[in-house]
Design a protein around this motif. Structure first.
Motif, PDB file in Angstrom:
ATOM      1  N   PRO A 109     -17.320   8.899 -23.728  1.00  0.00           N
ATOM      2  CA  PRO A 109     -16.862   8.058 -24.846  1.00  0.00           C
ATOM      3  C   PRO A 109     -17.975   7.731 -25.833  1.00  0.00           C
ATOM      4  O   PRO A 109     -17.712   7.563 -27.032  1.00  0.00           O
ATOM      5  CB  PRO A 109     -16.347   6.797 -24.146  1.00  0.00           C
ATOM      6  N   LEU A 110     -19.216   7.670 -25.361  1.00  0.00           N
ATOM      7  CA  LEU A 110     -20.334   7.351 -26.244  1.00  0.00           C
ATOM      8  C   LEU A 110     -20.554   8.423 -27.300  1.00  0.00           C
ATOM      9  O   LEU A 110     -20.942   8.119 -28.440  1.00  0.00           O
ATOM     10  CB  LEU A 110     -21.607   7.169 -25.406  1.00  0.00           C
ATOM     11  N   PHE A 111     -20.292   9.691 -26.958  1.00  0.00           N
ATOM     12  CA  PHE A 111     -20.578  10.797 -27.873  1.00  0.00           C
ATOM     13  C   PHE A 111     -19.322  11.452 -28.456  1.00  0.00           C
ATOM     14  O   PHE A 111     -19.457  12.365 -29.276  1.00  0.00           O
ATOM     15  CB  PHE A 111     -21.395  11.873 -27.150  1.00  0.00           C
ATOM     16  N   SER A 112     -18.156  11.035 -28.036  1.00  0.00           N
ATOM     17  CA  SER A 112     -16.935  11.689 -28.494  1.00  0.00           C
ATOM     18  C   SER A 112     -16.187  10.900 -29.564  1.00  0.00           C
ATOM     19  O   SER A 112     -15.074  11.267 -29.931  1.00  0.00           O
ATOM     20  CB  SER A 112     -15.998  11.925 -27.301  1.00  0.00           C
ATOM     21  N   ARG A 113     -16.773   9.830 -30.061  1.00  0.00           N
ATOM     22  CA  ARG A 113     -16.066   8.994 -31.028  1.00  0.00           C
ATOM     23  C   ARG A 113     -16.162   9.532 -32.448  1.00  0.00           C
ATOM     24  O   ARG A 113     -15.187   9.543 -33.195  1.00  0.00           O
ATOM     25  CB  ARG A 113     -16.614   7.575 -30.965  1.00  0.00           C
ATOM     26  N   THR A 114     -17.342   9.976 -32.841  1.00  0.00           N
ATOM     27  CA  THR A 114     -17.558  10.446 -34.208  1.00  0.00           C
ATOM     28  C   THR A 114     -18.246  11.799 -34.191  1.00  0.00           C
ATOM     29  O   THR A 114     -18.792  12.229 -33.163  1.00  0.00           O
ATOM     30  CB  THR A 114     -18.412   9.449 -35.012  1.00  0.00           C
ATOM     31  N   LEU A 115     -18.216  12.465 -35.341  1.00  0.00           N
ATOM     32  CA  LEU A 115     -18.877  13.752 -35.464  1.00  0.00           C
ATOM     33  C   LEU A 115     -20.389  13.598 -35.325  1.00  0.00           C
ATOM     34  O   LEU A 115     -21.057  14.454 -34.712  1.00  0.00           O
ATOM     35  CB  LEU A 115     -18.533  14.387 -36.807  1.00  0.00           C
ATOM     36  N   GLY A 116     -20.933  12.519 -35.858  1.00  0.00           N
ATOM     37  CA  GLY A 116     -22.371  12.291 -35.755  1.00  0.00           C
ATOM     38  C   GLY A 116     -22.827  12.116 -34.319  1.00  0.00           C
ATOM     39  O   GLY A 116     -23.861  12.665 -33.907  1.00  0.00           O
ATOM     40  N   SER A 117     -22.078  11.357 -33.537  1.00  0.00           N
ATOM     41  CA  SER A 117     -22.452  11.157 -32.134  1.00  0.00           C
ATOM     42  C   SER A 117     -22.312  12.454 -31.336  1.00  0.00           C
ATOM     43  O   SER A 117     -23.110  12.735 -30.433  1.00  0.00           O
ATOM     44  CB  SER A 117     -21.586  10.064 -31.517  1.00  0.00           C
ATOM     45  N   CYS A 118     -21.312  13.262 -31.672  1.00  0.00           N
ATOM     46  CA  CYS A 118     -21.154  14.557 -31.008  1.00  0.00           C
ATOM     47  C   CYS A 118     -22.321  15.486 -31.337  1.00  0.00           C
ATOM     48  O   CYS A 118     -22.857  16.169 -30.457  1.00  0.00           O
ATOM     49  CB  CYS A 118     -19.836  15.192 -31.423  1.00  0.00           C
ATOM     50  N   PHE A 119     -22.731  15.482 -32.591  1.00  0.00           N
ATOM     51  CA  PHE A 119     -23.885  16.292 -32.994  1.00  0.00           C
ATOM     52  C   PHE A 119     -25.160  15.790 -32.319  1.00  0.00           C
ATOM     53  O   PHE A 119     -26.038  16.582 -31.955  1.00  0.00           O
ATOM     54  CB  PHE A 119     -24.025  16.252 -34.516  1.00  0.00           C
ATOM     55  N   LEU A 120     -25.265  14.478 -32.119  1.00  0.00           N
ATOM     56  CA  LEU A 120     -26.422  13.920 -31.416  1.00  0.00           C
ATOM     57  C   LEU A 120     -26.480  14.427 -29.976  1.00  0.00           C
ATOM     58  O   LEU A 120     -27.564  14.749 -29.464  1.00  0.00           O
ATOM     59  CB  LEU A 120     -26.355  12.395 -31.438  1.00  0.00           C
ATOM     60  N   ALA A 121     -25.331  14.507 -29.321  1.00  0.00           N
ATOM     61  CA  ALA A 121     -25.296  15.050 -27.965  1.00  0.00           C
ATOM     62  C   ALA A 121     -25.746  16.505 -27.948  1.00  0.00           C
ATOM     63  O   ALA A 121     -26.436  16.949 -27.014  1.00  0.00           O
ATOM     64  CB  ALA A 121     -23.882  14.930 -27.393  1.00  0.00           C
ATOM     65  N   ASP A 122     -25.389  17.266 -28.971  1.00  0.00           N
ATOM     66  CA  ASP A 122     -25.832  18.656 -29.071  1.00  0.00           C
ATOM     67  C   ASP A 122     -27.344  18.728 -29.231  1.00  0.00           C
ATOM     68  O   ASP A 122     -28.006  19.582 -28.613  1.00  0.00           O
ATOM     69  CB  ASP A 122     -25.127  19.333 -30.245  1.00  0.00           C
TER      70      ASP A 122
END
Length: 513
Positions: free
Chosen positions: A245-258
């Protein structure tokens, strides 16, 4: 002699034409009986039992059966549907498709161009190694799960969470035949489990590479399978991280996980490189064999890094399109035509980036190329792997959307996955053959994308087949797990032995010469 040949040829033609069949009444009667038998007509059954209603229910057919010279028996409307069942059509598609694939493979491995032969064997070896690595991961997972559940009669919370996650995050369609994503929010225990498995595989492969540095053949075998084994575990780990949930909320957080995933793999590879270099320099000198070993280890690390990062990049692309992080496993449906079109366009853009990157390399000085050679190789492989992952997921979206989520033959998932795998195998082989015939450097890296695409397509098909066979007869939950493990292990063992003893030696032999 000429007259004898002419008479023989004329007799042969007349035998094939068989004009007597059209004029002999008994021939018409026999053909009518064959049609009745093949189509299982009720009138034929009733007539054979002397039913009094035979001539009433089908007067025209009874008349035709008695007067073959007036015409042949015609089957009732709807009789052909009883013969041509979906099972028969599906088996026919599988048979013809496999024959087509095998014939194409024979043509490529025996093509007069030696370069194309070498490329075909390399493609075959790499594809099988990817399939073998993923199947091995699944078998190890099944073994661990079975041991934990059976030896620990009351599994702890962590194992219970794993079992629940496996039930929800299914890799194939449910038993009703309706595929779905089974999307749910990942728990932290899922990320820890996936990352721990990745670290174990990473350390194990690096250790084997060190132990086998003087055994060229086994080093190549471990390196080829190990790179994809670690790569798949890395892809699973970092995809799981993105679903938090921490990284799946926004595109920016998903890119941060990458970015975090890229940094972690970079840190591990740099650390392993430092350790290897210090070990090699313990005696104060480095010979040619040790240099080759160091370079090969770097190639293995670049392979699994590109494999994992490529999936991470694809997940970011899908997040930008759909607004959510979707599991990369499963049947992959999407009913939104705009999103399907955007995903297809994104995958084609990734494909176009491969030759574009090669063209941009000419703008940099030769000194920079030598200094950043490994980074450049890693970047090329990563873009190729991203293109392969994107094409795979986009093609699945497109297939299910175009078939209204029904696939073919009443929505059979297994047959649909087979058709997708066969399509990419034939098309990918032809594209790679064209690339090999017109080698210019700019398109060589595209082979990585199509190898990944073909291998993942078949691996999903094989995994679905194993699961379908395991559920063939009803059994307890324990029985299903044991059956799935036995079938998966047997299948993996057979593929591994064939690849190790026949495909890999041929591929290495052609590479040397």
């Amino acid at each position: 002699m000429k007259r004898i040949r002419l008479v023989t040829a004329l007799g042969t033609v007349l035998c094939f034409l068989d004009p007597g069949r059209a004029v002999r009444p008994e021939a018409g009667q026999q053909l009518g009986a064959e049609v009745h038998y093949l189509n299982l007509l009720p009138s034929a059954k009733e007539a054979s039992h002397g039913s009094p209603h035979a001539s009433e229910s089908h007067p025209s057919q009874a008349q035709q059966a008695g007067h073959g010279s007036q015409g042949h028996a015609q089957p009732e409307e709807g009789q052909h549907e009883t013969l041509h069942s979906n099972i028969g059509i599906g088996a026919s598609l599988v048979l013809l498709g496999m024959v087509l694939f095998v014939m194409c493979l024979f043509c490529l491995v025996n093509y007069p161009n030696e370069s194309l032969q070498r490329s075909t064997w390399n493609t075959l070896s790499d594809s099988i190694s990817i399939i073998l690595a993923i199947l091995t991961t699944r078998v190890i997972h099944d073994i661990v799960m079975l041991i934990c559940v059976e030896l620990l009669h009351q599994p702890p919370t962590a194992i219970a969470a794993i079992v629940e996650e496996e039930e929800q995050h299914a890799a194939i369609a449910d038993r009703s035949g309706r595929p779905s994503h089974h999307h749910h929010s990942m728990a932290l225990i899922d990320v820890v489990r996936s990352c721990w498995r990745f670290l174990v595989f990473f350390v194990g492969v690096e250790t084997l590479l060190f132990k086998l540095k003087k055994d060229t053949f086994n080093l190549a075998a471990v390196g080829t399978v190990g790179a994809h084994l670690v790569g798949f575990s890395a892809a699973d780990a970092f995809s799981t991280l993105m679903e938090l949930p921490l990284f799946s909320r926004t595109l920016g957080s998903c890119f941060l996980a990458d970015i975090i995933a890229i940094a972690c793999m970079g840190f591990l590879c740099v650390g392993a490189s430092v350790v290897r270099t210090r070990i090699v320099y313990l005696d104060g000198k480095v010979d040619k064999e040790e240099e080759d070993w160091l370079h090969y280890c770097e190639e293995v690390e670049n392979e699994f890094c590109a494999f994992g990062i490529g999936l991470g990049n694809t997940q970011v692309i899908r997040m930008a399109i759909t607004g959510e992080v979707l599991p990369y496993e499963g049947v992959q449906q999407n009913n939104n035509p705009d999103q399907v079109g955007q995903m297809m366009m994104s995958s084609l853009i990734c494909v176009a980036l491969v030759p574009l990157l090669f063209a941009l390399q000419g703008l940099f000085p030769a000194e920079w190329k030598r200094k950043f050679a490994r980074l450049n190789e890693l970047l090329e492989k990563t873009i190729s792997m991203t293109a392969g992952w994107a094409l795979l997921l986009a093609s699945r979206w497109l297939w299910w959307y175009k078939t209204d989520n029904l696939g073919i033959l009443e929505g059979d998932v297994m047959l649909s996955q087979f058709v997708i795998a066969l399509f990419w195998s034939v098309l990918g082989s032809l594209i790679m053959a064209y690339i090999e015939e017109n080698r210019g450097g700019s398109l060589d890296d595209l082979q990585e994308a199509f190898i990944l695409l073909i291998a993942l397509s078949w691996e999903t098909t094989f995994h679905t087949a194993v699961s379908e066979i395991s559920h063939w007869r009803s059994a307890t939950e324990k029985g299903l797990k044991v059956r799935n493990l036995v079938i998966g292990f047997s299948f993996t063992f057979a593929i591994g032995c064939s690849w190790y003893n026949h495909v890999l030696p041929k591929s290495l032999h052609l590479q040397r010469h």
